[in-house]
Scaffold this active site. Structure first.
Site, PDB file in Angstrom:
ATOM      1  N   TRP A 100      42.094  40.188  47.369  1.00  0.00           N
ATOM      2  CA  TRP A 100      40.632  40.219  47.221  1.00  0.00           C
ATOM      3  C   TRP A 100      39.892  39.783  48.481  1.00  0.00           C
ATOM      4  CZ3 TRP A 100      39.467  35.331  48.476  1.00  0.00           C
ATOM      5  CH2 TRP A 100      40.357  34.313  48.111  1.00  0.00           C
ATOM      6  N   LYS A 142      46.446  49.397  43.254  1.00  0.00           N
ATOM      7  CA  LYS A 142      46.039  48.374  42.283  1.00  0.00           C
ATOM      8  C   LYS A 142      45.234  47.335  43.065  1.00  0.00           C
ATOM      9  CE  LYS A 142      46.644  44.795  40.347  1.00  0.00           C
ATOM     10  NZ  LYS A 142      45.557  43.775  40.386  1.00  0.00           N
ATOM     11  N   PRO A 143      43.891  47.458  42.999  1.00  0.00           N
ATOM     12  CA  PRO A 143      43.064  46.457  43.709  1.00  0.00           C
ATOM     13  C   PRO A 143      43.173  45.102  43.027  1.00  0.00           C
ATOM     14  CG  PRO A 143      41.809  48.443  43.136  1.00  0.00           C
ATOM     15  CD  PRO A 143      43.083  48.486  42.356  1.00  0.00           C
ATOM     16  N   ALA A 144      42.749  44.062  43.721  1.00  0.00           N
ATOM     17  CA  ALA A 144      42.741  42.727  43.114  1.00  0.00           C
ATOM     18  C   ALA A 144      41.709  42.700  41.983  1.00  0.00           C
ATOM     19  CB  ALA A 144      42.390  41.680  44.160  1.00  0.00           C
ATOM     20  N   GLY A 191      47.401  41.335  37.599  1.00  0.00           N
ATOM     21  CA  GLY A 191      48.769  41.306  38.114  1.00  0.00           C
ATOM     22  C   GLY A 191      49.818  41.468  37.027  1.00  0.00           C
ATOM     23  N   PRO A 192      49.768  40.622  35.980  1.00  0.00           N
ATOM     24  CA  PRO A 192      50.821  40.709  34.951  1.00  0.00           C
ATOM     25  C   PRO A 192      50.814  42.030  34.171  1.00  0.00           C
ATOM     26  CG  PRO A 192      49.629  38.622  34.829  1.00  0.00           C
ATOM     27  CD  PRO A 192      48.876  39.485  35.783  1.00  0.00           C
ATOM     28  N   GLY A 197      49.184  39.613  49.729  1.00  0.00           N
ATOM     29  CA  GLY A 197      48.747  38.580  48.789  1.00  0.00           C
ATOM     30  C   GLY A 197      49.528  37.307  49.040  1.00  0.00           C
ATOM     31  N   GLU A 217      52.918  41.514  53.107  1.00  0.00           N
ATOM     32  CA  GLU A 217      52.122  40.737  54.078  1.00  0.00           C
ATOM     33  C   GLU A 217      51.567  39.561  53.291  1.00  0.00           C
ATOM     34  OE1 GLU A 217      49.526  38.918  55.709  1.00  0.00           O
ATOM     35  OE2 GLU A 217      48.183  40.654  55.544  1.00  0.00           O
ATOM     36  N   CYS A 254      44.558  35.249  55.666  1.00  0.00           N
ATOM     37  CA  CYS A 254      45.946  34.801  55.694  1.00  0.00           C
ATOM     38  C   CYS A 254      46.317  34.199  57.048  1.00  0.00           C
ATOM     39  CB  CYS A 254      46.860  35.953  55.325  1.00  0.00           C
ATOM     40  SG  CYS A 254      46.464  37.439  56.231  1.00  0.00           S
ATOM     41  N   LYS A 290      40.191  24.898  43.310  1.00  0.00           N
ATOM     42  CA  LYS A 290      41.484  24.664  43.952  1.00  0.00           C
ATOM     43  C   LYS A 290      41.280  24.064  45.354  1.00  0.00           C
ATOM     44  CE  LYS A 290      45.615  27.317  45.007  1.00  0.00           C
ATOM     45  NZ  LYS A 290      46.182  28.648  45.151  1.00  0.00           N
ATOM     46  N   GLU A 346      49.179  26.396  51.870  1.00  0.00           N
ATOM     47  CA  GLU A 346      48.081  27.296  52.241  1.00  0.00           C
ATOM     48  C   GLU A 346      46.884  26.988  51.346  1.00  0.00           C
ATOM     49  OE1 GLU A 346      48.501  31.552  51.489  1.00  0.00           O
ATOM     50  OE2 GLU A 346      47.520  31.929  53.411  1.00  0.00           O
ATOM     51  N   ILE A 347      45.739  26.644  51.939  1.00  0.00           N
ATOM     52  CA  ILE A 347      44.574  26.242  51.140  1.00  0.00           C
ATOM     53  C   ILE A 347      43.686  27.433  50.825  1.00  0.00           C
ATOM     54  CG2 ILE A 347      42.511  24.756  51.120  1.00  0.00           C
ATOM     55  CD1 ILE A 347      44.079  22.788  52.915  1.00  0.00           C
TER      56      ILE A 347
HETATM   57  P1  ADP Z   1      45.812  35.380  45.320  1.00  0.00           P
HETATM   58  O1  ADP Z   1      46.737  34.229  45.004  1.00  0.00           O
HETATM   59  O2  ADP Z   1      45.337  35.401  46.703  1.00  0.00           O
HETATM   60  O3  ADP Z   1      44.767  35.643  44.270  1.00  0.00           O
HETATM   61  P2  ADP Z   1      47.847  37.115  44.427  1.00  0.00           P
HETATM   62  O4  ADP Z   1      49.029  37.150  45.291  1.00  0.00           O
HETATM   63  O5  ADP Z   1      47.905  36.359  43.145  1.00  0.00           O
HETATM   64  O6  ADP Z   1      46.657  36.655  45.324  1.00  0.00           O
HETATM   65  O7  ADP Z   1      47.366  38.566  44.066  1.00  0.00           O
HETATM   66  C1  ADP Z   1      47.262  39.618  44.988  1.00  0.00           C
HETATM   67  C2  ADP Z   1      47.401  40.920  44.219  1.00  0.00           C
HETATM   68  O8  ADP Z   1      48.642  40.929  43.511  1.00  0.00           O
HETATM   69  C3  ADP Z   1      46.347  41.168  43.163  1.00  0.00           C
HETATM   70  O9  ADP Z   1      46.053  42.552  43.159  1.00  0.00           O
HETATM   71  C4  ADP Z   1      47.036  40.749  41.875  1.00  0.00           C
HETATM   72  O10 ADP Z   1      46.516  41.372  40.724  1.00  0.00           O
HETATM   73  C5  ADP Z   1      48.438  41.234  42.149  1.00  0.00           C
HETATM   74  N1  ADP Z   1      49.487  40.545  41.379  1.00  0.00           N
HETATM   75  C6  ADP Z   1      49.498  39.268  40.938  1.00  0.00           C
HETATM   76  N2  ADP Z   1      50.662  39.000  40.295  1.00  0.00           N
HETATM   77  C7  ADP Z   1      51.410  40.134  40.331  1.00  0.00           C
HETATM   78  C8  ADP Z   1      52.711  40.489  39.873  1.00  0.00           C
HETATM   79  N3  ADP Z   1      53.491  39.626  39.230  1.00  0.00           N
HETATM   80  N4  ADP Z   1      53.155  41.736  40.113  1.00  0.00           N
HETATM   81  C9  ADP Z   1      52.396  42.621  40.790  1.00  0.00           C
HETATM   82  N5  ADP Z   1      51.162  42.352  41.241  1.00  0.00           N
HETATM   83  C10 ADP Z   1      50.661  41.126  41.031  1.00  0.00           C
END
Ligand code: ADP
Length: 486
Positions: A155, A179-181, A212-213, A232, A255, A289, A339, A386-387
């Protein structure tokens, strides 16, 4: 005025569709925390449809596969023109959805356009080798697109991430499911519409918003997906690598995060180093990042530097991202704001000295006053984790040799920097620091022409640069028997 939100559905096989489940989720603007859209929430069923569409579009007889490579390049250049045409609108949408300062979002749009043009120029330069082999044979290699690629986006810089991954995959001739955030679905949909307007055929680009899930996991487990490119967190990156090996063996480009060290030597020019170091960690509210979140300052200038860094951070104007004088906008959401504030509390508890900032600003939206910590020690939480927020941690060191080992004492290895006027210092550091990108008397500068990625837990593979397309290609070796005699 808020930008118009034109697209909120899923984009599958050239159609704007509701999620199979009929579910939607709320999209908020970080500047006030209020809901600005309800977006279709894709899940496994929608990923299945999107992957099937991308697979059809990748069939050997499809329009996309039969298209000249130069035409792929032309379509992507047309896309660049359209992004340029709509740059102001896209920047406003990005700023509204992500909280990014509008002036930053506008600057990113011109980087995005350059990026598309650079990558598009590679479309008709994908070529193999001719190899003289033993045994009266002649061998050549073909470089062919891998297939359907799942592109999972973060995001923090949504437009650049979409453009970077999608245009590289398309240049190679792949088809994609994006799959966008979940926090930032809006600009991806607007960009999908521009790709279609540019002439990308049906099914080549699909966008499935969701979590994500749900959608993310379905994509990484799908048997018809040949590659996943993900940006991510390191935590999710590891899950993705496991998922990618569970059914079919997917290629992965990851990345991930960083805890990047920036070194300031006694001989550095502080007039340059202080603002650079601040920007290196506060830019985009610290949500990058490559943030220089471990700032090592040599003992001879430590106190002077801390004072200057504190004054600099004090002067940063935090506020509405749409306001032209704003330097820092809000964090992405309430969860991230909390956080980051928790990390700041932990820093204080563990004995670091908070020099300035670190408090929430206002009570609507997710704003944090940039924080500067002095007397930070290597084993403190704020020096290790990482903050992803506006927190500058300043550590003291004596010698370059010592600081190189301390800089490398992390599981990450994304970026690094050094400020020095001594060439030997710069050469030693760039040689020994474990990081994918190292800056000397600079930080955060660069562009699509340079390879980008990480050592260690910061990722696998490189994006950008002349070879960016390679990770979307398979190499096929063709061996031909030659006539014995003429
Ligand atoms: P952040 O911690 O910076 O929010 P994430 O690494 O959790 O970033 O998420 C980055 C992307 O990965 C988002 O598009 C999120 O929906 C997706 N995502 C999160 N968990 C999973 C997963 N288990 N499998 C695939 N994609 C995921």
């Amino acid at each position: 005025m808020a930008p118009q939100i034109k697209y909120t559905k899923l984009f599958i096989d050239n159609e704007w569709v509701d999620a199979k489940s009929g579910k939607t989720f709320e999209t908020r603007t970080p500047s006030t925390g209020s809901v600005i859209a309800k977006v279709a929430e894709g899940d496994k069923a929608d990923i299945d449809l999107a992957v099937a569409a991308a697979k059809r579009a990748f069939h050997r007889n499809s329009e996309w596969r039969l298209m000249d490579a130069s035409q792929r390049g032309r379509i992507l250049n047309k896309f660049a023109d359209l992004v340029e045409r709509d740059a102001q609108y896209l920047a406003e949408l990005e700023s509204a959805n992500n909280g990014m300062v509008l002036t930053t979002a506008v600057a990113f749009m011109s980087s995005a356009v350059k990026s598309v043009r650079y990558v598009a120029s590679l479309a008709d330069k994908i070529q193999g080798d001719t190899i003289p082999t033993d045994g009266n044979t002649m061998t050549y290699t073909l470089k062919q697109p891998i297939g359907v690629c799942g592109l999972i986006l973060p995001w923090n810089v949504p437009v650049l991430m979409f453009i970077n991954k999608v245009t590289t995959a398309l240049t190679a001739g792949c088809t994609v499911v994006v799959k966008p955030a979940e926090q930032t679905p809006l600009t991806a949909l607007a960009l999908a519409a521009l790709l279609v307007e540019a002439g990308v055929p049906k099914g080549v680009v699909n966008v499935v918003n969701g979590f994500g899930p749900g959608a993310g996991v379905a994509l990484t487990h799908h048997n018809d997906v040949a590659k996943i490119s993900f940006t991510g967190s390191a935590e999710v990156g590891k899950l993705i690598q496991q998922a990618a090996g569970k059914n079919n063996l997917k290629r992965v480009t990851l990345e991930l995060g960083g805890k990047s060290p920036l070194i300031i030597m006694n001989d550095a020019d502080l007039n340059i180093a202080v603002p650079y170091a601040a920007n290196a960690v506060f830019f985009n509210q610290g949500q990058i990042c490559i943030a220089a979140s471990r700032l090592f300052v040599q003992s001879g200038i430590y106190d002077k530097f801390v004072e200057a860094a504190t004054n600099y951070a004090k002067s940063i104007k935090v506020g509405n991202p749409a306001d032209a004088s704003t330097q820092n906008g809000p964090q992405i959401d309430e969860e991230m704001m909390k956080k980051v504030l928790k990390y700041i509390e932990t820093g204080k508890k563990e004995g670091a000295k908070l020099m300035v900032g670190g408090k929430r600003v206002g009570c609507s939206g997710y704003y944090i006053q940039p924080a500067v910590f002095a007397d930070v020690k290597d084993d403190m939480t704020i020096a290790k984790e990482e903050i992803f927020g506006p927190v500058q941690s300043i550590l003291k060191f004596e010698t370059l040799e010592e600081v190189i080992d301390r800089a490398n004492d992390t599981s990450y290895g994304l970026a690094a920097g050094i400020f020095t006027t001594n060439l030997d210092n710069a050469l030693q550091y760039t040689r020994h620091v474990e990081a994918g990108t190292v800056w000397v008397n600079a930080y955060l500068v660069g562009g699509v022409q340079s390879p980008f990625g990480g050592f260690k837990d910061s990722g696998i593979g490189r994006e950008n640069g002349m070879n960016c397309v390679d990770s979307y290609l398979e190499v096929k070796t063709v061996v031909m028997s030659l006539p014995k005699k003429f």
